[in-house]
Write a protein that holds these residues in place. Structure first.
Motif, PDB file in Angstrom:
ATOM      1  N   GLU B  76       0.868  -1.124   0.087  1.00 36.33           N
ATOM      2  CA  GLU B  76       0.185  -0.134  -0.053  1.00 36.33           C
ATOM      3  C   GLU B  76       0.880   1.378   0.162  1.00 36.33           C
ATOM      4  N   TRP B  77       2.037   1.084   0.505  1.00 45.47           N
ATOM      5  CA  TRP B  77       2.941   2.251   0.848  1.00 45.47           C
ATOM      6  C   TRP B  77       3.583   2.548  -0.577  1.00 45.47           C
ATOM      7  N   GLU B  80       0.872   4.274  -2.808  1.00 47.13           N
ATOM      8  CA  GLU B  80       0.506   5.501  -2.444  1.00 47.13           C
ATOM      9  C   GLU B  80       1.745   6.333  -3.051  1.00 47.13           C
ATOM     10  N   GLU B  84      -0.147   6.738  -6.610  1.00 50.71           N
ATOM     11  CA  GLU B  84      -1.062   7.597  -6.296  1.00 50.71           C
ATOM     12  C   GLU B  84      -0.608   9.084  -6.308  1.00 50.71           C
ATOM     13  N   ALA B  85       0.870   9.101  -5.559  1.00 50.74           N
ATOM     14  CA  ALA B  85       1.320  10.394  -5.375  1.00 50.74           C
ATOM     15  C   ALA B  85       1.481  11.304  -6.722  1.00 50.74           C
ATOM     16  N   GLN B 159      -5.387   6.262 -12.931  1.00 55.50           N
ATOM     17  CA  GLN B 159      -5.067   6.743 -11.560  1.00 55.50           C
ATOM     18  C   GLN B 159      -5.445   8.291 -11.574  1.00 55.50           C
ATOM     19  N   CYS B 275      -2.128  -3.829  -5.418  1.00 54.58           N
ATOM     20  CA  CYS B 275      -2.882  -3.139  -4.276  1.00 54.58           C
ATOM     21  C   CYS B 275      -4.328  -3.003  -4.675  1.00 54.58           C
TER      22      CYS B 275
END
Lengths: 55, 382
Positions: B76-77, B80, B84-85, B159, B275
């Motif tokens: 998950e990290w 992210e 995601e970032a 995304q 994920c």
């Protein structure tokens, strides 16, 4: 999910998607044709020795 | 001793389905060698994220602190940070892809650019179909981008549009890219005659100077940056990788980009995308629909490329083998090899590989442009 298929909202989104299709394909072709023309111009005026990789 | 069987008793049937899907992806990668660098990490990751209370995802640990403590999960990290970032992983992968591509066949025959553009039609056909089937506009656009036949583009667009189906979209994109040798020949045979498939094309490469090779990535970046700025991250990094390759003074950096960087990012991307393959998000009717729409996107990409070639043949003296149009999809280099194999089968000695390769690399650029345009245009309607 099945109740949303072919619903009024779905048909509205479908019409918008057709607009997106027109704009998207038009944008892709415009971009690609501009790149193509620039490359053809550069190739025409570049001349020079044949690239070693092709010898 | 109940704590020992707690995991087993908590498994849901959806998670079991995901174990099977994970195993299937790994089998496709290992046994069939379909895109192993992606399907194997994705398959393994799909299993990792679907254990009850798995530590690879963020978990709230009860008993520590007043409301429990969130223990960060590695996958998950990575998701992210890497997706995601700022969509870092797919974009960084494009440096490696750009460094691997030789645009020579395209630069020596710029008309092949057109097929790269034409073969993106499947994206928009799929968007329309997804909309009609009830997906909202941003999800329809994210699903349609499967037709870009490009994993990083598909992940980035889904995304940015914050689609909830990123997992299914990634699996569909990579699976169908691996199935190009099955999908494309079937479509090509339906849309062409034997006579058309036997068309010979002469290959007389125009001289491609080093200057042209160096200017090409810079020019493409400028053109795309000004017309479709949302595509700059993908196209810009693709062209950056290509510039590293073609400039001639960064040999070791080019090698690093093509090998170490590409492999490292691919490894992490594959397991990270898992994920979004958690059972509750993945085992749904929508996933099946997405797989179906994705297949249709690929079919119409191929169809549109072939039809464009046939239309151009109405106006040109030197006929184009319509199969070259099909190679305009972004699945490089598989599509060009598939087309050459078909040409060889129709008539031994018919070599259209370089034309197909030109169309294929054009598709790589066009698909990245398409991704940016889809984001730009769809956001204007939301």
């Amino acid at each position: 999910m099945f109740d949303k298929m072919f619903s009024e909202e779905a048909i509205e989104n479908f019409k918008i998607a057709l607009e997106i299709m027109g704009k998207g394909m038009g944008g892709i072709f415009a971009t690609i044709i501009i790149i193509m023309i620039i490359i053809m111009i550069i190739a025409k005026f570049s001349g020079g020795k044949k690239d070693k990789k092709q010898q | 001793m109940e704590f020992l069987i707690e995991g087993i008793t908590s498994v849901t049937w959806q998670q079991v389905v995901m174990y099977v899907i994970g195993a299937l992806l790994m089998w496709l990668g290992i046994k069939k060698e379909y895109e192993p660098s992606l399907l194997i990490p994705m398959g393994f990751g799909a299993i990792l994220v679907n254990f009850p209370s798995t530590s690879v995802l963020n978990q709230v640990i009860e008993g520590l602190g007043e409301e429990g403590t969130v223990a960060a999960g590695i996958i998950e990290w990575l998701f992210e940070i890497g997706i995601e970032a700022s969509e870092a992983m797919p974009i960084l992968l494009f440096i490696g892809i750009g460094a691997m591509i030789d645009f020579g066949p395209l630069l020596s025959n710029p008309k092949m650019f057109l097929f790269g553009a034409g073969a993106q039609f499947g994206i928009f056909f799929a968007i329309a179909l997804a909309a009609l089937l009830g997906f909202d506009l941003k999800d329809a656009a994210a699903i349609g981008i499967i037709g870009a036949a490009d994993g990083p583009t598909s992940i980035l667009v889904s995304q940015v549009l914050q689609s909830t189906y990123i997992g299914a979209i990634a699996v569909a994109a990579y699976s169908y890219m691996a199935l190009v040798p099955i999908i494309q020949p079937a479509v090509i045979k339906v849309c062409t005659t034997k006579k058309e498939r036997r068309i010979h094309m002469e290959y007389n490469p125009a001289a491609v100077t080093k200057r042209t090779r160096i200017l090409f990535p810079i020019i493409v970046t400028f053109v795309v940056g000004l017309i479709a700025p949302q595509s700059v991250s993908l196209v810009g990094f693709l062209m950056f990788g290509n510039l590293i390759r073609e400039c001639g003074v960064l040999g070791t950096m080019s090698d690093t980009a093509q090998n170490n960087l590409a492999n490292l990012v691919t490894l992490l991307l594959g397991i990270t995308i898992a994920c979004s393959m958690q059972a509750e998000q993945f085992v749904t009717v929508e996933t099946l629909l997405i797989m179906g729409i994705g297949l249709i996107a690929f079919i119409f990409d191929t169809f549109a490329g072939v039809m464009l070639a046939k239309i151009l043949n109405l106006f040109t003296k030197k006929k184009i083998n319509p199969m070259v149009g099909a190679a305009g999809i972004s699945a490089f280099p598989m599509s060009s090899r598939v087309v050459q194999k078909m040409a060889q089968k129709e008539e031994p000695g018919n070599i259209i590989l370089m034309h197909a390769a030109g169309a294929n690399v054009a598709g790589q650029i066009a698909s990245a442009v398409a991704g940016g345009l889809v984001i730009n245009i769809v956001l204007s309607y939301l």
